[in-house]
Design a protein around this motif. Structure first.
Motif, PDB file in Angstrom:
ATOM      1  N   ASN A  16      39.369  33.629  36.704  1.00  0.00           N
ATOM      2  CA  ASN A  16      39.633  33.856  37.726  1.00  0.00           C
ATOM      3  C   ASN A  16      40.787  33.261  38.418  1.00  0.00           C
ATOM      4  O   ASN A  16      42.074  33.655  38.511  1.00  0.00           O
ATOM      5  N   ALA A  19      43.731  34.768  36.565  1.00  0.00           N
ATOM      6  CA  ALA A  19      44.716  36.489  37.633  1.00  0.00           C
ATOM      7  C   ALA A  19      45.006  35.720  38.792  1.00  0.00           C
ATOM      8  O   ALA A  19      45.455  36.497  39.343  1.00  0.00           O
ATOM      9  N   VAL A  50      46.297  43.327  36.310  1.00  0.00           N
ATOM     10  CA  VAL A  50      44.680  43.103  37.176  1.00  0.00           C
ATOM     11  C   VAL A  50      44.630  44.174  37.233  1.00  0.00           C
ATOM     12  O   VAL A  50      45.033  45.257  37.643  1.00  0.00           O
ATOM     13  N   THR A  54      40.286  43.178  42.047  1.00  0.00           N
ATOM     14  CA  THR A  54      40.598  42.289  41.910  1.00  0.00           C
ATOM     15  C   THR A  54      41.121  41.873  43.113  1.00  0.00           C
ATOM     16  O   THR A  54      40.604  41.200  43.404  1.00  0.00           O
ATOM     17  N   ARG A  57      39.411  41.688  45.738  1.00  0.00           N
ATOM     18  CA  ARG A  57      37.982  40.754  45.920  1.00  0.00           C
ATOM     19  C   ARG A  57      38.358  39.777  47.117  1.00  0.00           C
ATOM     20  O   ARG A  57      37.591  38.810  47.195  1.00  0.00           O
TER      21      ARG A  57
END
Length: 198
Positions: A16, A19, A50, A54, A57
């Motif tokens: 995470n 990313a 990505v 994502t 989010r």
């Protein structure tokens, strides 16, 4: 079983963060290259490798990503120093700020953000918030010295902060070759004298 689950969660956390860093880097690079109008969530996602879900989010909009990219870049490059003296702290803070702004990607991203903000109220607000955070960081450097009684309580901290960033932005826009360590040290000396002389 619990140990395996813990290991998987830790690995996911690293993924995470990787990313998120890729998204912020992609946003800054695209902003520098294309300006705000040339950046979309889809382009950021493709550049970062990505999915667009994502991005959504963690951020509600493209502007939020661009702001976070600028903040991330600035805060990674310029931490609040503690050398023990006002002049030393200003030299470090301004030196690192000049160095970060001197890189072509960061300088172009900042200029692109300023231009785009003239016609984009959301980006203007995001840029104001970014600039306010950097001003607050420099004000904290000055307040550290005030708390040590190194400068008088009447020292014009707000004016000095404006002067420091005024010089920075003038050089970003018109004299990028002057964004060097010697110029930062000279500015630090001048501002220290001004703060100490009141």
């Amino acid at each position: 079983m619990a140990e395996n689950a813990s290991t998987r969660a830790h690995t996911g956390s690293r993924r995470n963060e990787a990313a998120r860093a890729a998204i912020l880097t992609a946003a800054a690079e695209l902003l520098a290259e294309h300006g705000s109008s040339g950046v979309t969530v889809d382009r950021i996602a493709a550049h970062a490798g990505v999915g667009r879900q994502t991005i959504y989010r963690w951020w509600p909009s493209k502007d939020a990503v661009l702001l976070d990219a600028l903040v991330h870049s600035a805060e990674q490059a310029v931490a609040i120093p503690d050398t023990g003296t006002l002049r030393g702290n200003l030299e470090v803070f301004l030196g690192e700020t000049f160095a970060a702004a001197r890189t072509e990607r960061n300088r172009r991203a900042l200029i692109a953000a300023v231009i785009a903000a003239q016609d984009d109220a959301n980006l203007e607000q995001a840029l104001r918030e970014f600039l306010a955070r950097r001003r607050t960081a420099l004000a904290e450097v000055i307040e550290q010295s005030r708390s040590r009684a190194e400068i008088p309580g009447t020292a014009p901290a707000e004016l000095v902060v404006e002067q420091a960033f005024g010089v920075l932005w003038y050089r970003i826009l018109f004299q990028p070759n002057a964004l060097h360590a010697e110029g930062a040290a000279e500015l630090a000396r001048a501002l220290t004298t001004q703060l100490s002389a009141v």
